[in-house]
Design a protein around this motif. Structure first.
Motif, PDB file in Angstrom:
ATOM      1  N   PRO A 261      18.049 -23.833  -8.373  1.00 48.58           N
ATOM      2  CA  PRO A 261      17.554 -24.510  -9.575  1.00 48.58           C
ATOM      3  C   PRO A 261      18.042 -25.959  -9.612  1.00 48.58           C
ATOM      4  CG  PRO A 261      18.457 -22.355 -10.121  1.00 48.58           C
ATOM      5  CD  PRO A 261      18.835 -22.632  -8.697  1.00 48.58           C
ATOM      6  N   TYR A 262      17.171 -26.880  -9.984  1.00 43.68           N
ATOM      7  CA  TYR A 262      17.564 -28.284 -10.058  1.00 43.68           C
ATOM      8  C   TYR A 262      18.747 -28.482 -11.002  1.00 43.68           C
ATOM      9  CZ  TYR A 262      13.309 -29.726  -7.600  1.00 43.68           C
ATOM     10  OH  TYR A 262      12.333 -29.906  -6.658  1.00 43.68           O
ATOM     11  N   SER A 263      18.752 -27.731 -12.095  1.00 44.70           N
ATOM     12  CA  SER A 263      19.828 -27.885 -13.073  1.00 44.70           C
ATOM     13  C   SER A 263      21.177 -27.512 -12.473  1.00 44.70           C
ATOM     14  CB  SER A 263      19.548 -27.011 -14.300  1.00 44.70           C
ATOM     15  OG  SER A 263      19.418 -25.642 -13.929  1.00 44.70           O
ATOM     16  N   LEU A 264      21.206 -26.453 -11.668  1.00 48.08           N
ATOM     17  CA  LEU A 264      22.448 -26.026 -11.028  1.00 48.08           C
ATOM     18  C   LEU A 264      22.941 -27.084 -10.050  1.00 48.08           C
ATOM     19  CD1 LEU A 264      24.623 -23.975 -10.262  1.00 48.08           C
ATOM     20  CD2 LEU A 264      22.958 -22.884  -8.737  1.00 48.08           C
ATOM     21  N   GLU A 265      22.014 -27.616  -9.274  1.00 46.47           N
ATOM     22  CA  GLU A 265      22.357 -28.635  -8.287  1.00 46.47           C
ATOM     23  C   GLU A 265      22.927 -29.880  -8.954  1.00 46.47           C
ATOM     24  OE1 GLU A 265      20.012 -29.470  -4.292  1.00 46.47           O
ATOM     25  OE2 GLU A 265      18.996 -30.340  -6.015  1.00 46.47           O
ATOM     26  N   GLU A 266      22.270 -30.333 -10.009  1.00 44.36           N
ATOM     27  CA  GLU A 266      22.703 -31.558 -10.675  1.00 44.36           C
ATOM     28  C   GLU A 266      24.028 -31.365 -11.407  1.00 44.36           C
ATOM     29  OE1 GLU A 266      21.006 -35.041 -13.650  1.00 44.36           O
ATOM     30  OE2 GLU A 266      19.663 -33.581 -12.731  1.00 44.36           O
ATOM     31  N   GLU A 267      24.187 -30.228 -12.080  1.00 41.28           N
ATOM     32  CA  GLU A 267      25.427 -29.978 -12.813  1.00 41.28           C
ATOM     33  C   GLU A 267      26.616 -29.866 -11.867  1.00 41.28           C
ATOM     34  OE1 GLU A 267      24.703 -26.515 -15.128  1.00 41.28           O
ATOM     35  OE2 GLU A 267      23.278 -27.517 -16.463  1.00 41.28           O
ATOM     36  N   ALA A 268      26.397 -29.296 -10.687  1.00 43.28           N
ATOM     37  CA  ALA A 268      27.477 -29.158  -9.713  1.00 43.28           C
ATOM     38  C   ALA A 268      27.920 -30.523  -9.208  1.00 43.28           C
ATOM     39  CB  ALA A 268      27.025 -28.278  -8.552  1.00 43.28           C
ATOM     40  N   LEU A 269      26.952 -31.412  -8.992  1.00 38.04           N
ATOM     41  CA  LEU A 269      27.274 -32.718  -8.422  1.00 38.04           C
ATOM     42  C   LEU A 269      27.766 -33.723  -9.459  1.00 38.04           C
ATOM     43  CD1 LEU A 269      24.359 -33.174  -5.863  1.00 38.04           C
ATOM     44  CD2 LEU A 269      26.778 -32.931  -5.332  1.00 38.04           C
ATOM     45  N   THR A 270      27.188 -33.691 -10.635  1.00 41.94           N
ATOM     46  CA  THR A 270      27.515 -34.724 -11.610  1.00 41.94           C
ATOM     47  C   THR A 270      28.539 -34.294 -12.659  1.00 41.94           C
ATOM     48  OG1 THR A 270      25.692 -34.093 -13.097  1.00 41.94           O
ATOM     49  CG2 THR A 270      25.219 -35.727 -11.374  1.00 41.94           C
ATOM     50  N   GLN A 271      28.649 -32.983 -12.879  1.00 43.56           N
ATOM     51  CA  GLN A 271      29.556 -32.510 -13.919  1.00 43.56           C
ATOM     52  C   GLN A 271      30.668 -31.619 -13.400  1.00 43.56           C
ATOM     53  OE1 GLN A 271      27.239 -30.783 -17.173  1.00 43.56           O
ATOM     54  NE2 GLN A 271      25.531 -32.178 -16.741  1.00 43.56           N
ATOM     55  N   GLY A 272      30.677 -31.393 -12.084  1.00 42.85           N
ATOM     56  CA  GLY A 272      31.712 -30.538 -11.507  1.00 42.85           C
ATOM     57  C   GLY A 272      31.591 -29.096 -11.939  1.00 42.85           C
ATOM     58  N   ALA A 273      30.362 -28.642 -12.225  1.00 43.94           N
ATOM     59  CA  ALA A 273      30.142 -27.276 -12.690  1.00 43.94           C
ATOM     60  C   ALA A 273      30.568 -26.258 -11.627  1.00 43.94           C
ATOM     61  CB  ALA A 273      28.670 -27.081 -13.039  1.00 43.94           C
ATOM     62  N   ASP A 274      30.873 -25.054 -12.093  1.00 45.31           N
ATOM     63  CA  ASP A 274      31.292 -23.965 -11.221  1.00 45.31           C
ATOM     64  C   ASP A 274      30.216 -23.678 -10.169  1.00 45.31           C
ATOM     65  OD1 ASP A 274      32.497 -21.785 -10.107  1.00 45.31           O
ATOM     66  OD2 ASP A 274      32.344 -20.505 -11.880  1.00 45.31           O
ATOM     67  N   LEU A 275      30.650 -23.456  -8.931  1.00 45.59           N
ATOM     68  CA  LEU A 275      29.711 -23.182  -7.843  1.00 45.59           C
ATOM     69  C   LEU A 275      29.378 -21.701  -7.714  1.00 45.59           C
ATOM     70  CD1 LEU A 275      31.204 -25.463  -5.032  1.00 45.59           C
ATOM     71  CD2 LEU A 275      29.216 -25.938  -6.468  1.00 45.59           C
ATOM     72  N   MET A 276      30.018 -20.863  -8.515  1.00 45.75           N
ATOM     73  CA  MET A 276      29.850 -19.418  -8.361  1.00 45.75           C
ATOM     74  C   MET A 276      28.391 -18.950  -8.402  1.00 45.75           C
ATOM     75  SD  MET A 276      31.632 -16.898  -7.492  1.00 45.75           S
ATOM     76  CE  MET A 276      33.233 -17.667  -7.721  1.00 45.75           C
ATOM     77  N   PRO A 277      27.499 -19.581  -9.197  1.00 41.66           N
ATOM     78  CA  PRO A 277      26.094 -19.139  -9.177  1.00 41.66           C
ATOM     79  C   PRO A 277      25.447 -19.218  -7.800  1.00 41.66           C
ATOM     80  CG  PRO A 277      26.505 -20.468 -11.119  1.00 41.66           C
ATOM     81  CD  PRO A 277      27.730 -20.584 -10.256  1.00 41.66           C
ATOM     82  N   TYR A 278      25.993 -20.043  -6.912  1.00 37.13           N
ATOM     83  CA  TYR A 278      25.445 -20.145  -5.557  1.00 37.13           C
ATOM     84  C   TYR A 278      25.749 -18.894  -4.733  1.00 37.13           C
ATOM     85  CZ  TYR A 278      24.299 -25.174  -5.711  1.00 37.13           C
ATOM     86  OH  TYR A 278      23.746 -26.395  -5.988  1.00 37.13           O
TER      87      TYR A 278
END
Length: 234
Positions: A43-60
């Motif tokens: 999902p684009y949202s997951l990709e962007e949040e991981a890169l720009t907000q340091g979101a958790d990578l666990m959904p991957y």
């Protein structure tokens, strides 16, 4: 004929670069390599949040495991993941398949050790650096890791996100002057090599680089010829 399995789509440029690199070095095999590529629907949202907000990578994690299983069922003899950041899930992937899974980070660090590099800089996403994947692997070889300052890292992350959004990394381009400046600073701090730890970053002119995609390509082709020997050493 043995088959390479590629977990792709993380990001698309990495998959494309790796695929093309395998084809360019086909002469080492005497034929074009047999490749299965599964481009996962990130999902684009997951990709962007991981890169720009340091979101958790666990959904991957579940996406990667599902892809690995699919490649195994499809006939892959071993699996590759041309992505530095998501190499943190290599052990999880290995636990769910019965075929070898090559580790890009470990292969890159072993190449540094083979070159007798004592200190290397790292160009990568914040996630890759924070996970300490390269730091841990390099520590076992007594190689010093030099990372960007927080301000420098913000600029690197911003550049990576711009490439992911527009997929410009699929096309030839001139690297940002800012990236060259940061690279020069890392060298000035003692790095003798720079790890290009994200495939959305460009190759920099006149900078001594080690490219994980190149190392993964080399080992993958060797795996086709001498699978047992290469896997035990990867």
């Amino acid at each position: 004929m043995r088959t390479i399995g590629i977990i792709g789509g993380v990001g698309p440029s990495a998959s494309a670069q790796f695929y093309l690199a395998l084809q360019k070095q086909r002469s080492k095999l005497g034929h074009r390599p047999h490749i299965l590529l599964d481009s996962i629907p990130v999902p684009y949202s997951l990709e962007e949040e991981a890169l720009t907000q340091g979101a958790d990578l666990m959904p991957y994690k579940s996406l990667l495991i599902k892809s690995a299983k699919k490649l195994e069922r499809g006939g892959a003899d071993f699996i590759t993941l041309p992505c530095n950041t998501l190499s943190c899930f290599i052990k999880d992937i290995k636990a769910h398949v019965q075929i070898p899974v090559l580790n890009t980070v470990n292969l890159t660090v072993k190449a540094l050790a083979h070159k007798k590099v004592e200190s290397a800089g790292l160009f990568a996403t914040s996630h890759t650096i924070e996970q300490g994947l390269y730091d841990k692997a390099m520590h076992s070889y007594d190689i010093n890791l030099i990372i960007p300052t927080p301000n420098e890292q913000k600029k690197i992350d911003h550049y990576i996100m711009s490439q992911v959004r527009r997929a410009e990394a699929l096309q030839p381009k001139c690297p940002s002057a800012r990236l060259n400046d940061i690279a020069q600073r890392l060298l000035a701090r003692g790095a003798s090599q720079l790890i290009l730890g994200c495939t959305d970053l460009p190759r920099l002119a006149n900078i001594p680089l080690i490219d994980p995609i190149t190392e993964l390509t080399t080992q993958s082709l060797q795996m086709l010829r001498e699978p047992q020997q290469v896997y035990l050493n990867s």
